[in-house]
Design an enzyme around this catalytic site. Structure first.
Site, short mmCIF file in Angstrom:
data_model
loop_
_atom_site.label_atom_id
_atom_site.label_comp_id
_atom_site.label_asym_id
_atom_site.label_seq_id
_atom_site.Cartn_x
_atom_site.Cartn_y
_atom_site.Cartn_z
N LEU A 73 30.71 25.55 22.75
CA LEU A 73 29.89 25.17 21.56
C LEU A 73 29.29 26.58 20.73
CD1 LEU A 73 27.48 22.69 23.54
CD2 LEU A 73 29.01 22.17 21.63
N CYS A 129 26.57 17.04 27.73
CA CYS A 129 25.85 18.50 27.87
C CYS A 129 25.14 18.18 29.12
CB CYS A 129 25.19 18.81 26.79
SG CYS A 129 25.78 18.33 25.05
N GLY A 264 40.95 14.58 14.75
CA GLY A 264 40.61 15.87 15.64
C GLY A 264 41.60 16.59 15.81
C1 LIG Z 1 38.06 22.65 20.16
C2 LIG Z 1 37.29 21.39 20.53
C3 LIG Z 1 35.87 21.60 20.22
C4 LIG Z 1 35.07 20.36 20.14
N1 LIG Z 1 33.87 20.39 20.22
C5 LIG Z 1 33.04 19.62 20.01
C6 LIG Z 1 31.53 19.46 19.63
O1 LIG Z 1 31.07 20.60 19.65
N2 LIG Z 1 30.59 18.56 19.93
C7 LIG Z 1 31.17 17.09 20.24
O2 LIG Z 1 30.54 16.15 20.12
N3 LIG Z 1 32.85 17.15 20.44
C8 LIG Z 1 33.45 18.12 20.43
N4 LIG Z 1 34.88 17.93 20.76
C9 LIG Z 1 35.37 16.54 21.06
C10 LIG Z 1 36.06 16.11 19.80
O3 LIG Z 1 34.90 15.87 18.74
C11 LIG Z 1 36.61 14.69 20.04
O4 LIG Z 1 35.60 13.78 20.50
C12 LIG Z 1 37.69 14.74 21.01
O5 LIG Z 1 38.49 16.07 20.90
C13 LIG Z 1 38.77 13.62 21.10
O6 LIG Z 1 39.42 13.53 19.73
P1 LIG Z 1 40.90 13.94 19.42
O7 LIG Z 1 41.66 13.98 20.47
O8 LIG Z 1 41.44 13.64 18.01
O9 LIG Z 1 40.45 15.66 19.35
C14 LIG Z 1 35.54 19.14 20.67
C15 LIG Z 1 37.01 19.15 20.74
C16 LIG Z 1 37.95 20.23 20.66
C17 LIG Z 1 39.59 20.01 20.70
#
Ligand SMILES: Cc1cc2nc3c(=O)[nH]c(=O)nc-3n(C[C@H](O)[C@H](O)[C@H](O)COP(=O)(O)O)c2cc1C
Length: 303
Positions: A73, A129, A264
């Protein structure tokens, strides 16, 4: 004429494609590749009450069909976002979904209040969290805690509140129900799955933080199953995410019950993915004589 507009919690989205928080920054870097106005909306980087530097590197590791991350974060804090970033984003014709992470109930409430006074369209509450007052156990793993947190935050939140669920639980439906009973306006899922990768030569975890969150195509079937379960358990609109790599994945998540779908990790491989995704959705709709995308939401038929 095909209709790709979605009304989500009273907010109009020109199409159902958004971005997953933490994978799109605050949109400005990606805007140089594809205009952010191509999206129905975008999920901004996760905010905390105060600025954070994040975890020490390495904090990203590749895995089969996915990545592990322990970014931790890193962000400039909610006040900086409200004063300096959101005023710039307000000029764009797209919805901004703010994302907030807290260490305590009080922090979540304060952030909800600060973000409510900005032009964000939705406030997404990341509950994956650690709850520092309860031994660091994630808020999102206990239905009673989720219910109480949601109830409390709703008192300060003047925008639609989207509770973002953690997949690291035994019953996602039970947690979803707790958020709904607490007054959530919508849900988003899935966040990352807790994982680890060990270097067999050094015998140490590859990530400095030891563990990290798994995302990318490897998690998509888990996401689809959970969206389907949550859609059947509650009466709230859903933002679906987890491993979306193309238009077919978006359709699949909508059939499972998502009203909006986020790109994402897929953006790391293909930063202009939105263009391909929108084209593939349109082709699918034309081929199947679907004139309104809303008819796809939750339309999967179980065996
Ligand atoms: C590098 C990275 C940072 C992320 N930071 C957050 C965040 O700050 N807050 C949050 O709710 N989810 C965060 N996520 C989770 C994504 O929003 C998402 O829920 C998750 O990666 C699944 O989707 P995806 O497979 O398409 O990436 C993060 C994911 C990645 C890969």
């Amino acid at each position: 004429m095909i209709n790709t507009k979605i009304n989500f919690c009273g907010v109009d989205f020109k199409n159902p494609i958004v971005t997953a928080s933490g994978t799109f920054g605050f949109g400005m870097e990606y805007n140089q590749i594809v205009p952010i106005e191509e999206y129905g909306g975008f999920g901004a980087k996760g905010l905390t009450r105060y600025p954070r530097e994040g975890n020490k590197p390495p904090r990203i590791a590749e895995t089969p069909s996915g990545i592990l991350n322990s970014v931790g974060l890193q962000n400039p804090g909610v006040e900086y976002f409200a004063e300096n970033i959101m005023p710039v984003l307000s000029d764009y014709d797209t919805n901004v979904i703010a994302n907030m992470s807290g260490n305590t109930v009080e922090e979540y409430c304060e952030m909800a209040q600060i973000l409510s006074d900005t032009d964000v369209s939705l406030i997404e509450m990341n509950i994956s969290c650690p709850n520092v007052k309860h031994g660091g156990l994630a808020f999102g793993t206990d239905s009673k805690v989720v219910n109480e947190l949601t109830k409390e935050v709703k008192k300060y939140c003047k925008k639609p509140l989207v509770v973002k669920l953690s997949p690291n639980v035994t019953s996602i439906a039970e947690i979803a129900k707790a958020a709904e009973d607490g007054g959530a306006d919508a849900l988003s899922l899935i966040n990352t799955l807790l994982g680890m990768k060990i270097d067999i030569n050094t015998r140490r975890p590859v990530l400095k933080n030891n563990t990290g969150g798994l995302s990318g195509p490897a998690v998509k079937p888990v996401a689809v199953r959970m969206i389907c379960e949550v859609h059947n358990a509650v009466n709230l609109p859903i933002i679906g995410m987890g491993g979306v790599m193309n238009g077919a994945d978006v359709i699949e998540m909508m059939l499972a019950g998502a009203s909006l779908v986020a790109l994402g990790t897929g953006l790391f491989a293909k930063p202009d993915l939105i263009i391909q995704v929108k084209q593939e959705i349109e082709e699918y709709m034309q081929k199947n004589n679907i004139d309104n995308i809303n008819t796809l939401i939750g339309a999967a038929v179980m065996n």
